[in-house]
Design an enzyme around this catalytic site. Structure first.
Site, PDB file in Angstrom:
ATOM      1  N   HIS A  97     -11.300  -6.001  27.880  1.00  0.00           N
ATOM      2  CA  HIS A  97     -11.707  -7.421  28.226  1.00  0.00           C
ATOM      3  C   HIS A  97     -11.458  -7.692  29.793  1.00  0.00           C
ATOM      4  CE1 HIS A  97      -7.597  -7.025  26.772  1.00  0.00           C
ATOM      5  NE2 HIS A  97      -7.178  -8.266  27.720  1.00  0.00           N
ATOM      6  N   CYS A 133      29.960 -12.292  -7.899  1.00  0.00           N
ATOM      7  CA  CYS A 133      30.659 -11.573  -8.863  1.00  0.00           C
ATOM      8  C   CYS A 133      31.965 -10.687  -8.130  1.00  0.00           C
ATOM      9  CB  CYS A 133      29.828 -10.263  -9.664  1.00  0.00           C
ATOM     10  SG  CYS A 133      29.211  -9.169  -8.684  1.00  0.00           S
TER      11      CYS A 133
END
Length: 636
Positions: free
Chosen positions: A67, A179
C-alpha cells in the site's frame, strides 16, 4: 468506506504472471496505471517500495497487502490480484503468496488506505473466506464474495449492539466460590453457576477463591450494580464488601448441585440483607450462616491453610526415607532412617521445618476465621502450645477455636474504650491479653488432650487385622460419601493427622486407606463409562476418560457431575468400592508416607503393587455396580 466500493472489477488480475516480489509489484502498479487510477508509475511505485523497505507487507498465510499514499493516486482503489502458483514475496512466514491487495490512497485521503487495511484484515482472518477467494475465477465472483462478507459482518455487529442493549437491561448477580483445598469444588461451582445463569438469561460474574489465590476479583462497581450476591463457600471469604446487599450464603456443594435455586433466591428479593461493620472483614461472626456452617467454615479455613504444609513437608520427609533406603543404611543404624545419609538428612530437615508449622497454622487460621487478624497470633500460639504439650492435632483444633473466641470476648470487653485508644487495641490489647488468657487455658486443656492424643496414637499404631480393616473401610467409605464435602474432608483431615506420629514407623495405614478410598470414585466412573456405554451420553463418555487422570491423581471431585446427576445410584456404588478398597488396605497393613499425590507417590507406599491392585478391585466393583444400577440413555 466499504471495501466493495474500492475493489473495482477493472483493477483485478485473476492470473498474476509474476514469480518474484519485484515483478509482482511492477505488474500490479502497471495495472493501476492502465485503468487510470494513478497518474505516474514511478511516483506511486516509490511509495510502495518505501513501505516494503520498512517491513514486508507479505503478511503470511498466502496474503500480501502492499500500500501507498501519495500524489500519483487519482482515486482510492484496492487492486485484487491472484497467483495460481504463488509468488516469493518475502512474506513474514517465508511461504509463497497467492492473494494480493494493493491499496492506493490519494495524498489528502484522510487515511483511507489505513481504513481499507483494517477492514480487509478483519475479513481475511476467516480462513473459509480466504479459501473462497483463492477459488474465485472472475472479478464478479470476487466482488460478490466481498459484498456478502461485509453484509454478514454488518449483521454481526448489529447483533452485538442489540445483545449489549439486552445485556444492559438483564438481571445481574455476583458470586464467590471457595472450598478448603481450592482445587476442584471452587471451579466446578463457578462453572455450574455460569452455565445456569446463561440458560436463565441472567448476567453473572464469579470470583474464585482457589489454591492460586483470588481470581476474577469482584470490583466495587460489580457489587454496586448487582441485584444479588451468592456466596458458595466452605471457607472464610471477604464479606464486608457486600454490606447492604441481598446475600445468599450456602456451602460450595450447593453451587455445584443447586445453581438454579441459588440464582432464583438471590434475585427474589427475599434473601437476607447482609450487614458488615465497615472494616475489612466483618466482626459479626454470627452473620455468616447457622452455627454448624460457621464452625465448619472456621475449621476448613484452618485446614485449607494447613494442607500445603502437611503435603509439602510430608512428602519431603517421605523422600528422605526413600533416599536412605535407596542409598543404604546399616542394620544397626536403622533408627536413623531418614537422617543417616547427608542428602536424606537435608530433605528431612526441610520437611520437618514445614511439618512443624502444621498445628500452629491450623489453630491460627481457625482463630483468624473467627476473629479476623487479631485472632491469628493467638491461634498460632495455641497451636504451638498444643504441639509442645503433646496435645497434637485435636489439641490444636480445640486451641484454634478457643483462641478465636477469646479475642471475640476481648473485643466485647474493650468495646467501651475511648476512641483515642482505638488504634492500639489490635496491636497491643488483643495480642497481649489474648496470648496470656489462651496460653493459661491451653496449659489446662493440654493435660486431657494429651491423654486422648496418646491413646489415639497407640490405637492407630497397634491397628492390625480386623480392626485396621474396619477403620480403613469406614474412612475410605467416608471419602466417597460426599466427594469432597464435609464428610470427605473429615476423613482426609483425620488421615493427615496420623502422619506426624507414624512417619518414623514407615507411614500411616489410615492415610493409605483414605487416599485409596478417594481414588476409587473417579476411576469407577471411567470403568462404568467404558463397560456400559449404552447408559451414558457421548459427553459423559468423554468425561469418563478425564476421570482416569483425576482418579490416579487423587482428585475425588472428578466424579461429582455423575453423582449430582444420579446420586441414588452413583454414591452407594462409590461407597461400596471405596470401603472394600480401604478395608483391604487396612487388613494388609499397607503404609503411606505422603498425604497426597495418588499414583505419583506410589513409591512411598510399603506395598505399592498390592495397593494398586486393591484400588483396581474397588474401582471395577464400583463401576460395575453403578453401570448395572444406571438406566439406559433414551435415544431421541
Amino acid at each position: 468506506m466499504n471495501i466493495k466500493d474500492l475493489l473495482i472489477k477493472d483493477a483485478m488480475i485473476m492470473d498474476l504472471q509474476a514469480t518474484d516480489k519485484q515483478s509482482a509489484i511492477d505488474e500490479m502498479v502497471e495495472k493501476m496505471f492502465a485503468v487510470g487510477r494513478i497518474t505516474d508509475i514511478d511516483t506511486y511505485k516509490k511509495g510502495i517500495l518505501a513501505r516494503e523497505a520498512q517491513t514486508s507487507t507479505g503478511l503470511g498465510d498466502g496474503i500480501a497487502m502492499p500500500h501507498a499514499k501519495n500524489a500519483a493516486v487519482k482515486e482510492a482503489t484496492v487492486l485484487f490480484a491472484k497467483s495460481k502458483n504463488g509468488v516469493d514475496y518475502e512474506a513474514l512466514d517465508g511461504q509463497p503468496t497467492y492473494l494480493f491487495f494493493m491499496i492506493a490512497a490519494p495524498e489528502g485521503a484522510n487515511d483511507t488506505h489505513l481504513q481499507a487495511l483494517a477492514q480487509l484484515s478483519r475479513l481475511l482472518i476467516d480462513p473459509t473466506f480466504v479459501d473462497k477467494l483463492k477459488a474465485a475465477n472472475t472479478p464478479d465472483e470476487v466482488q460478490e464474495l466481498f459484498q456478502k462478507a461485509e453484509e454478514a459482518k454488518a449483521a454481526e455487529e448489529a447483533a452485538e449492539q442489540q445483545e449489549q442493549v439486552i445485556a444492559d437491561n438483564r438481571r445481574y448477580i455476583v458470586a464467590v466460590t471457595a472450598c478448603p483445598t481450592g482445587i476442584a469444588h471452587t471451579y466446578m461451582a463457578e462453572d455450574a453457576l455460569k452455565k445456569k445463569a446463561k440458560e436463565m438469561g441472567v448476567d453473572i460474574k464469579v470470583e474464585t477463591n482457589g489454591s492460586e489465590g483470588i481470581k476474577n476479583r469482584l470490583s466495587a462497581e460489580d457489587i454496586a450494580r448487582a441485584d444479588g450476591v451468592i456466596i458458595a463457600a466452605d471457607k472464610k471469604v471477604e464479606m464486608n464488601r457486600f454490606d447492604g446487599k441481598s446475600l445468599v450464603n450456602r456451602p460450595v456443594s450447593d453451587g455445584i448441585r443447586k445453581p438454579e435455586e441459588l440464582i432464583n433466591e438471590a434475585l427474589s428479593g427475599k434473601a437476607p440483607i447482609f450487614h458488615g461493620d465497615g472494616q475489612q472483614s466483618t466482626d459479626d461472626h454470627s452473620a455468616e450462616g447457622t452455627v454448624g456452617q460457621r464452625i465448619y467454615k472456621d475449621l476448613m479455613n484452618g485446614v485449607s491453610h494447613m494442607l500445603p504444609f502437611v503435603i509439602g513437608g510430608g512428602i519431603a520427609i517421605a523422600l528422605s526415607f526413600l533416599i536412605d533406603q535407596f542409598m543404604g543404611v546399616p542394620q544397626d543404624q536403622l533408627a536413623k532412617l531418614g537422617n543417616y545419609n547427608e542428602v536424606a538428612s537435608w530433605f528431612n530437615q526441610i520437611g520437618s521445618a514445614a511439618f512443624g508449622f502444621m498445628l500452629p497454622v491450623l489453630a491460627g487460621f481457625i482463630a483468624s476465621s473467627i476473629a479476623d487478624r487479631p485472632g491469628l497470633v493467638v491461634g498460632f500460639a495455641a497451636g504451638a502450645l498444643a504441639n509442645a504439650g503433646g496435645a497434637g492435632f485435636l489439641g490444636a483444633l480445640l486451641g484454634g477455636f478457643l483462641a478465636g473466641y477469646v479475642v471475640i470476648f476481648l473485643r466485647k470487653i474493650f468495646k467501651g474504650l475511648p476512641k483515642s485508644l482505638e488504634g492500639i487495641k489490635t496491636i497491643l490489647f488483643y495480642p497481649v491479653f489474648g496470648l496470656i488468657i489462651t496460653g493459661l487455658l491451653m496449659l489446662v486443656i493440654n493435660v486431657p488432650m494429651k491423654v486422648i492424643n496418646d491413646a489415639l496414637n497407640s490405637f492407630l499404631t497397634g491397628l492390625s487385622g480386623t480392626n485396621a480393616a474396619l477403620l480403613g473401610a469406614l474412612l475410605a467409605g467416608m471419602m466417597a460419601t460426599d466427594l469432597g464435602g464435609p464428610i470427605n474432608k473429615a476423613a482426609y483431615v483425620f488421615g493427615t493427622a496420623t502422619l506426624a506420629s507414624t512417619v518414623a514407623d514407615g507411614g500411616s495405614v489410615v492415610m493409605a486407606a483414605v487416599m485409596a478410598g478417594g481414588m476409587v470414585p473417579p476411576l469407577a466412573i471411567f470403568v462404568a463409562t467404558r463397560l456400559f456405554k449404552n447408559k451414558f451420553t457421548k459427553d459423559q463418555q468423554d468425561a469418563g476418560l478425564t476421570n482416569i487422570v483425576m482418579g490416579l491423581s487423587f482428585v475425588t471431585e472428578g466424579s461429582i457431575p455423575f453423582a449430582a446427576a444420579d446420586p441414588l445410584r452413583a454414591i452407594p456404588s462409590f461407597i461400596v468400592g471405596s470401603a472394600v478398597t480401604g478395608g483391604l488396605v487396612g487388613a494388609f497393613g499397607i503404609k503411606l508416607l505422603a498425604p497426597h499425590g495418588g499414583i505419583f507417590v506410589v513409591f512411598l507406599l510399603s506395598q505399592p503393587l498390592l495397593y494398586l491392585l486393591f484400588i483396581l478391585v474397588g474401582s471395577v466393583l464400583s463401576g460395575i455396580i453403578f453401570g448395572i444400577l444406571k438406566k439406559e440413555v433414551r435415544s431421541k
